[in-house]
Design a protein around this motif. Structure first.
Motif, PDB file in Angstrom:
ATOM      1  N   SER A  58     -11.423   9.749  -3.879  1.00  0.00           N
ATOM      2  CA  SER A  58     -10.360   8.790  -4.563  1.00  0.00           C
ATOM      3  C   SER A  58      -9.142   9.780  -4.258  1.00  0.00           C
ATOM      4  N   ASN A  59      -7.856   8.707  -3.931  1.00  0.00           N
ATOM      5  CA  ASN A  59      -6.557   9.238  -4.322  1.00  0.00           C
ATOM      6  C   ASN A  59      -6.005   8.347  -5.033  1.00  0.00           C
ATOM      7  N   PRO A  60      -6.065   8.408  -6.345  1.00  0.00           N
ATOM      8  CA  PRO A  60      -5.667   7.209  -7.287  1.00  0.00           C
ATOM      9  C   PRO A  60      -4.388   7.581  -7.661  1.00  0.00           C
ATOM     10  N   PRO A  61      -3.936   6.325  -8.507  1.00  0.00           N
ATOM     11  CA  PRO A  61      -2.641   6.771  -9.102  1.00  0.00           C
ATOM     12  C   PRO A  61      -2.689   7.766 -10.069  1.00  0.00           C
ATOM     13  N   TYR A  62      -1.960   8.837 -10.198  1.00  0.00           N
ATOM     14  CA  TYR A  62      -1.831   9.958 -10.696  1.00  0.00           C
ATOM     15  C   TYR A  62      -0.445  10.420 -11.373  1.00  0.00           C
ATOM     16  N   ILE A  63       0.246   9.802 -11.142  1.00  0.00           N
ATOM     17  CA  ILE A  63       1.622  10.248 -11.476  1.00  0.00           C
ATOM     18  C   ILE A  63       1.893   9.679 -12.938  1.00  0.00           C
ATOM     19  N   ALA A  64       2.325  10.360 -13.624  1.00  0.00           N
ATOM     20  CA  ALA A  64       2.509  10.005 -15.206  1.00  0.00           C
ATOM     21  C   ALA A  64       3.716   8.847 -15.287  1.00  0.00           C
ATOM     22  N   VAL A  90       0.853  -1.324   0.046  1.00  0.00           N
ATOM     23  CA  VAL A  90      -0.045  -0.001   0.031  1.00  0.00           C
ATOM     24  C   VAL A  90       0.842   1.255   0.100  1.00  0.00           C
ATOM     25  N   LEU A  91       0.342   2.439  -0.718  1.00  0.00           N
ATOM     26  CA  LEU A  91       0.868   3.792  -0.473  1.00  0.00           C
ATOM     27  C   LEU A  91       0.760   4.006   1.054  1.00  0.00           C
ATOM     28  N   ILE A  92       1.830   4.697   1.345  1.00  0.00           N
ATOM     29  CA  ILE A  92       1.969   5.273   2.660  1.00  0.00           C
ATOM     30  C   ILE A  92       1.170   6.587   2.750  1.00  0.00           C
ATOM     31  N   PRO A  93       0.153   6.497   3.625  1.00  0.00           N
ATOM     32  CA  PRO A  93      -0.742   7.786   3.835  1.00  0.00           C
ATOM     33  C   PRO A  93       0.427   9.020   3.837  1.00  0.00           C
ATOM     34  N   ARG A  94      -0.185  10.173   3.178  1.00  0.00           N
ATOM     35  CA  ARG A  94       0.387  11.516   3.327  1.00  0.00           C
ATOM     36  C   ARG A  94      -0.496  12.559   3.997  1.00  0.00           C
ATOM     37  N   PRO A  95       0.183  13.372   4.644  1.00  0.00           N
ATOM     38  CA  PRO A  95      -0.497  14.488   5.422  1.00  0.00           C
ATOM     39  C   PRO A  95      -1.395  15.235   4.466  1.00  0.00           C
ATOM     40  N   MET A 122     -11.291  14.268  -5.549  1.00  0.00           N
ATOM     41  CA  MET A 122     -10.388  13.670  -5.725  1.00  0.00           C
ATOM     42  C   MET A 122      -8.839  14.358  -5.660  1.00  0.00           C
ATOM     43  N   GLU A 123      -7.883  13.595  -5.130  1.00  0.00           N
ATOM     44  CA  GLU A 123      -6.740  14.063  -4.926  1.00  0.00           C
ATOM     45  C   GLU A 123      -6.005  14.097  -6.230  1.00  0.00           C
ATOM     46  N   HIS A 124      -5.115  14.857  -6.713  1.00  0.00           N
ATOM     47  CA  HIS A 124      -4.412  14.638  -8.040  1.00  0.00           C
ATOM     48  C   HIS A 124      -2.944  15.515  -7.707  1.00  0.00           C
ATOM     49  N   GLY A 182       1.480   0.348  -8.954  1.00  0.00           N
ATOM     50  CA  GLY A 182       0.118   0.678  -9.279  1.00  0.00           C
ATOM     51  C   GLY A 182      -0.871   1.532  -8.574  1.00  0.00           C
ATOM     52  N   ALA A 183      -0.387   2.050  -7.252  1.00  0.00           N
ATOM     53  CA  ALA A 183      -0.854   2.951  -6.581  1.00  0.00           C
ATOM     54  C   ALA A 183      -0.457   4.370  -6.759  1.00  0.00           C
ATOM     55  N   LEU A 184       0.652   4.281  -7.516  1.00  0.00           N
ATOM     56  CA  LEU A 184       1.350   5.782  -7.810  1.00  0.00           C
ATOM     57  C   LEU A 184       1.152   6.249  -9.295  1.00  0.00           C
ATOM     58  N   THR A 185       1.256   5.327 -10.149  1.00  0.00           N
ATOM     59  CA  THR A 185       1.248   5.780 -11.530  1.00  0.00           C
ATOM     60  C   THR A 185       0.246   4.914 -12.376  1.00  0.00           C
ATOM     61  N   ASP A 212      10.949   7.982  -1.083  1.00  0.00           N
ATOM     62  CA  ASP A 212       9.863   6.801  -0.595  1.00  0.00           C
ATOM     63  C   ASP A 212       9.388   6.123  -1.919  1.00  0.00           C
ATOM     64  N   LEU A 213       8.938   6.919  -2.809  1.00  0.00           N
ATOM     65  CA  LEU A 213       8.395   6.243  -4.007  1.00  0.00           C
ATOM     66  C   LEU A 213       8.637   5.181  -4.802  1.00  0.00           C
ATOM     67  N   ARG A 214      10.220   5.010  -4.608  1.00  0.00           N
ATOM     68  CA  ARG A 214      10.931   3.956  -5.185  1.00  0.00           C
ATOM     69  C   ARG A 214      10.423   2.523  -4.570  1.00  0.00           C
TER      70      ARG A 214
HETATM   71  N1  GLN Z   1       0.801  11.976  -3.376  1.00  0.00           N
HETATM   72  C1  GLN Z   1       1.800  11.007  -3.786  1.00  0.00           C
HETATM   73  C2  GLN Z   1       3.227  11.508  -4.082  1.00  0.00           C
HETATM   74  O1  GLN Z   1       3.441  12.064  -5.172  1.00  0.00           O
HETATM   75  C3  GLN Z   1       1.229  10.416  -5.041  1.00  0.00           C
HETATM   76  C4  GLN Z   1      -0.101   9.522  -4.570  1.00  0.00           C
HETATM   77  C5  GLN Z   1      -0.778   9.147  -5.699  1.00  0.00           C
HETATM   78  O2  GLN Z   1      -0.219   8.881  -6.784  1.00  0.00           O
HETATM   79  N2  GLN Z   1      -2.006   8.941  -5.436  1.00  0.00           N
HETATM   80  O3  GLN Z   1       4.069  11.312  -3.437  1.00  0.00           O
END
Ligand code: GLN
Length: 272
Positions: free
Chosen positions: A178-184, A86-91, A232-234, A201-204, A194-196
């Motif tokens: 939703s906080n979906p995968p939104y990184i290109a 899982v993605l680490i929850p962000r503030p 939505m978060e983006h 699938g949770a990031l991009t 941390d993203l590494r």
């Molecule tokens: N907020 C995250 C980041 O950029 C990405 C989370 C997401 O893709 N939903 O570190």
């Protein structure tokens, strides 16, 4: 090399990470709370504790996120179990929860799409026991983590294994978040920090960064009551594109909200 017999208090200052991370890993290795670390500062560490601590520090020096090493992260005042499923929850995502809580009517139905650790759904359900909260994810491994977080906090969340709206055919909600995968695909941030270590699938979306957001927006009108909200978060540069997609789907009250860094981070709108 950390030696056995060193006193806890003396050890802390000599560790190679920043002071906060040193303290977190020391507490974790010794099974002590923050207060315990102070009251037991004269205790000498055992050989087993020294090697356990050394292993944790090696992992951190290798770049592994501290949340995965200790297996938890605080979000919305609650401790969430996290694993590398899982993605680490962000503030920043607490903004999404606050906006959702403000808009969910008494007894309302909320749906969290791509729940991951369950942070958003559990925070909503924990704060609003009157609400009916549903959460879905395409990852079974993520759902297992989310279920354990809901159980730990006594939050009544209905979890579903689902590829976006697949499992909620015919259902409507007062609110969808939703906080979906939104990184290109190929974004430099995916190979940093941390993203590494987080699930790709949770990031991009492995595309232009907007494809999951497009899917959520396109399906939302059929799953929202009249005057229902979609939030939505983006990414930092996606707010205008997301507002445009919402407007094209006929949403009203389309707007974006700023995160802690002053960046447009959440966008939403309301069905008519
Ligand atoms: N907020 C995250 C980041 O950029 C990405 C989370 C997401 O893709 N939903 O570190």
């Amino acid at each position: 090399m950390i030696a056995a017999g060193v006193r806890v208090g003396a050890l802390q200052a000599g560790l190679p990470l920043d002071p906060l991370e040193n303290r977190i890993l020391l507490c974790h290795a010794l099974g002590l709370s923050r207060v315990g670390l102070i009251t037991q500062s004269e205790r000498e560490i055992s050989a087993a504790e020294a090697s356990a601590l050394e292993a944790l520090i090696e992992r951190r020096l290798g770049g592994e996120p501290i949340a995965y090493i200790v297996g938890k992260r605080e979000f919305f005042g609650l401790d969430f179990r996290v694993t590398d499923a899982v993605l680490i929850p962000r503030p920043d995502t607490e903004l999404l929860v606050e906006l959702a809580l403000d808009r969910l009517p008494p007894g309302g139905r909320a749906l969290d799409m791509g729940t991951g650790s369950g942070a958003i759904a559990v925070a909503i359900a924990h704060t609003r026991p009157d609400a009916s909260v549903s959460a879905l994810d395409v990852s079974e491994a993520a759902l297992a983590v989310a279920r354990s977080n809901a159980a730990a906090h006594g939050a009544a969340v209905r979890f579903m294994h689902s590829d976006w709206y697949g499992a909620v055919a015919g259902e409507v909600f007062e609110l969808i978040v939703s906080n979906p995968p939104y990184i290109a695909d190929g974004d430099i941030h995916l190979s940093q920090g941390d993203l590494r270590f987080e699930p790709s699938g949770a990031l991009t979306d492995h595309a232009d960064g907007l494809s999951a957001l497009r899917t959520i927006i396109a399906g939302a009108p059929a799953h929202l009551v009249r005057q229902g909200w979609l939030l939505m978060e983006h990414g930092y540069d996606q707010a205008a594109a997301v507002r445009q997609l919402l407007a094209e789907q006929g949403f009203s009250e389309v707007q974006s909200w700023l995160d802690l860094a002053g960046i447009e981070r959440v966008t939403g709108g309301r069905t008519r």
